[in-house]
Design a protein around this motif. Sequence first.
Motif, mmCIF file in Angstrom:
data_model
loop_
_atom_site.group_PDB
_atom_site.id
_atom_site.type_symbol
_atom_site.label_atom_id
_atom_site.label_comp_id
_atom_site.label_asym_id
_atom_site.label_seq_id
_atom_site.Cartn_x
_atom_site.Cartn_y
_atom_site.Cartn_z
ATOM 1 N N VAL A 33 0.756 -1.171 -0.037
ATOM 2 C CA VAL A 33 0.039 -0.195 0.170
ATOM 3 C C VAL A 33 0.898 1.172 0.071
ATOM 4 N N VAL A 34 0.587 2.147 -0.849
ATOM 5 C CA VAL A 34 1.202 3.400 -0.923
ATOM 6 C C VAL A 34 0.717 4.548 -0.974
ATOM 7 N N GLY A 35 0.977 5.721 -0.188
ATOM 8 C CA GLY A 35 0.027 6.923 -0.221
ATOM 9 C C GLY A 35 0.681 7.816 -1.189
ATOM 10 N N GLN A 36 -0.201 8.513 -2.153
ATOM 11 C CA GLN A 36 0.288 9.157 -3.219
ATOM 12 C C GLN A 36 -0.414 10.518 -2.907
ATOM 13 N N GLN A 37 0.353 11.693 -3.005
ATOM 14 C CA GLN A 37 -0.031 12.935 -2.731
ATOM 15 C C GLN A 37 0.500 13.936 -3.844
ATOM 16 N N GLY A 38 0.167 15.131 -4.226
ATOM 17 C CA GLY A 38 0.527 15.984 -5.102
ATOM 18 C C GLY A 38 0.642 15.517 -6.340
ATOM 19 N N SER A 39 1.714 16.180 -7.078
ATOM 20 C CA SER A 39 1.976 15.810 -8.645
ATOM 21 C C SER A 39 2.715 14.455 -8.750
ATOM 22 N N PRO A 40 2.821 14.218 -10.049
ATOM 23 C CA PRO A 40 3.569 12.938 -10.350
ATOM 24 C C PRO A 40 5.019 13.243 -10.101
ATOM 25 N N GLU A 41 5.471 14.438 -10.192
ATOM 26 C CA GLU A 41 6.807 14.684 -9.761
ATOM 27 C C GLU A 41 6.969 14.563 -8.302
ATOM 28 N N ASP A 42 6.142 14.780 -7.393
ATOM 29 C CA ASP A 42 6.407 15.002 -6.137
ATOM 30 C C ASP A 42 6.342 13.665 -5.603
ATOM 31 N N SER A 43 5.536 12.640 -6.020
ATOM 32 C CA SER A 43 5.545 11.409 -5.589
ATOM 33 C C SER A 43 6.173 10.177 -6.239
ATOM 34 N N ALA A 44 7.050 10.554 -7.082
ATOM 35 C CA ALA A 44 7.878 9.669 -8.049
ATOM 36 C C ALA A 44 8.638 8.624 -7.123
ATOM 37 N N GLU A 45 9.492 9.291 -6.187
ATOM 38 C CA GLU A 45 10.336 8.432 -5.238
ATOM 39 C C GLU A 45 9.462 7.477 -4.475
ATOM 40 N N VAL A 46 8.450 7.991 -4.056
ATOM 41 C CA VAL A 46 7.448 7.281 -3.124
ATOM 42 C C VAL A 46 6.898 5.926 -4.037
ATOM 43 N N LEU A 47 6.550 6.546 -4.896
ATOM 44 C CA LEU A 47 5.688 5.160 -5.952
ATOM 45 C C LEU A 47 6.703 4.321 -6.336
ATOM 46 N N GLY A 48 8.151 4.951 -6.729
ATOM 47 C CA GLY A 48 8.966 3.792 -7.395
ATOM 48 C C GLY A 48 9.428 2.965 -6.290
ATOM 49 N N PHE A 49 9.506 3.394 -5.188
ATOM 50 C CA PHE A 49 9.922 2.129 -3.844
ATOM 51 C C PHE A 49 8.746 1.279 -4.002
ATOM 52 N N ALA A 50 7.689 1.740 -3.771
ATOM 53 C CA ALA A 50 6.390 0.672 -3.612
ATOM 54 C C ALA A 50 6.218 -0.187 -5.002
ATOM 55 N N PHE A 51 6.487 0.329 -6.161
ATOM 56 C CA PHE A 51 6.458 -0.642 -7.244
ATOM 57 C C PHE A 51 7.452 -1.733 -7.373
ATOM 58 N N ARG A 52 8.668 -1.123 -6.778
ATOM 59 C CA ARG A 52 9.697 -2.203 -6.887
ATOM 60 C C ARG A 52 9.446 -3.412 -5.761
ATOM 61 N N ALA A 53 9.242 -2.830 -4.728
ATOM 62 C CA ALA A 53 8.816 -3.636 -3.474
ATOM 63 C C ALA A 53 7.739 -4.636 -4.025
ATOM 64 N N ALA A 54 6.539 -4.291 -4.804
ATOM 65 C CA ALA A 54 5.461 -5.175 -5.060
ATOM 66 C C ALA A 54 6.306 -6.232 -6.387
ATOM 67 N N ALA A 55 7.085 -5.507 -6.981
ATOM 68 C CA ALA A 55 7.487 -6.452 -8.104
ATOM 69 C C ALA A 55 8.420 -7.680 -7.672
ATOM 70 N N VAL A 56 9.121 -7.405 -6.623
ATOM 71 C CA VAL A 56 9.924 -8.689 -6.267
ATOM 72 C C VAL A 56 9.191 -9.357 -5.138
ATOM 73 N N ARG A 57 8.063 -9.157 -4.530
ATOM 74 C CA ARG A 57 7.027 -9.942 -4.032
ATOM 75 C C ARG A 57 6.099 -10.677 -4.685
ATOM 76 N N GLY A 58 5.953 -10.231 -5.995
ATOM 77 C CA GLY A 58 4.929 -10.940 -6.709
ATOM 78 C C GLY A 58 3.531 -10.325 -6.233
ATOM 79 N N ALA A 59 3.395 -9.102 -5.724
ATOM 80 C CA ALA A 59 2.325 -8.483 -4.885
ATOM 81 C C ALA A 59 1.781 -7.310 -5.873
ATOM 82 N N ALA A 60 0.533 -7.016 -5.611
ATOM 83 C CA ALA A 60 -0.127 -5.937 -6.104
ATOM 84 C C ALA A 60 0.236 -4.722 -5.472
ATOM 85 N N VAL A 61 0.210 -3.389 -6.076
ATOM 86 C CA VAL A 61 0.204 -2.114 -5.422
ATOM 87 C C VAL A 61 -1.240 -1.460 -5.268
#
Length: 289
Positions: free
Chosen positions: A150-178
Amino acid sequence: MTPAITVGVDGSPESLAAVDWAADEAVLRRTPLRLVHAWLWQPLDVPVVQDREAQAQAAQAVLREAEARVAGRHPDLAFTSEVLSDTAVSALLGEAGHAEMVVLGSRGHGPFLGFLLGSYGQQVIAASPRPVVSVRAVPDRAVPEGGDVVVGQQGSPEDSAEVLGFAFRAAAVRGAAVRAVRAWSLPPIYAYSPGSLRLADEAGGLVSFEEKALREALAPWRDRFPDVPVVEHVEMGSGGQVLLAAAAGARLLVVGRRTRHSPIGTRIGSVAHAALHHAPCPVAVVPHV
């Protein structure tokens, strides 16, 4: 050199839970693991016996316990360990400068979390240039293996890029959904402007405006991680409450951090603070660029 996942250990059950999580994460990400224990000899100006050698041996024993735990859990995982001659905050922030992430143990939720993380935990989270993951020791309840990231998204795409990137990488290695969560609330009347009203109208209303903002922020990460399922969650309410409700069955919660300074110390933002207080799963706090 590939950045390591660095975990701070102090011999407590919470730090050993952090060691377990960090070792598992290192295997998932195929990254090095590093165990560190901060110990600084500071003689006291009091008439008591002070055995520097005994304290040094005790510091090494803390690391040996963590090393044995990693070796028993992942016999093939290579790792390094070191006693750092420094204060905890300075040592961990120094490590954070060249780590993939820093992992710390937390004693759980409650009104005194800033202290329960350790006298150094919140300071490290607030100042670290890299993500910091807080892990609780929960003997009576395991983190769900099949839960979402689960990831919280706030602001613009640029504002949340690092947060979303971390979440997607974590989900990818786990075979999980975001599960991406965007909370919103009605602004005070004076916050409305002709421009903001026009954008909301063009999107079909305030709810549709927020949904569109979330879709736009997620778009580049969907393209980069096409095999990661994504659930979009837009809800009216306070960021902390909405995010915690969505994270009830999560295996990892990812939040952003904007550091704020106040007369009583450094603050990490209300959403990150709420997540660290009350989330039942490990919490990754990711600094915004």
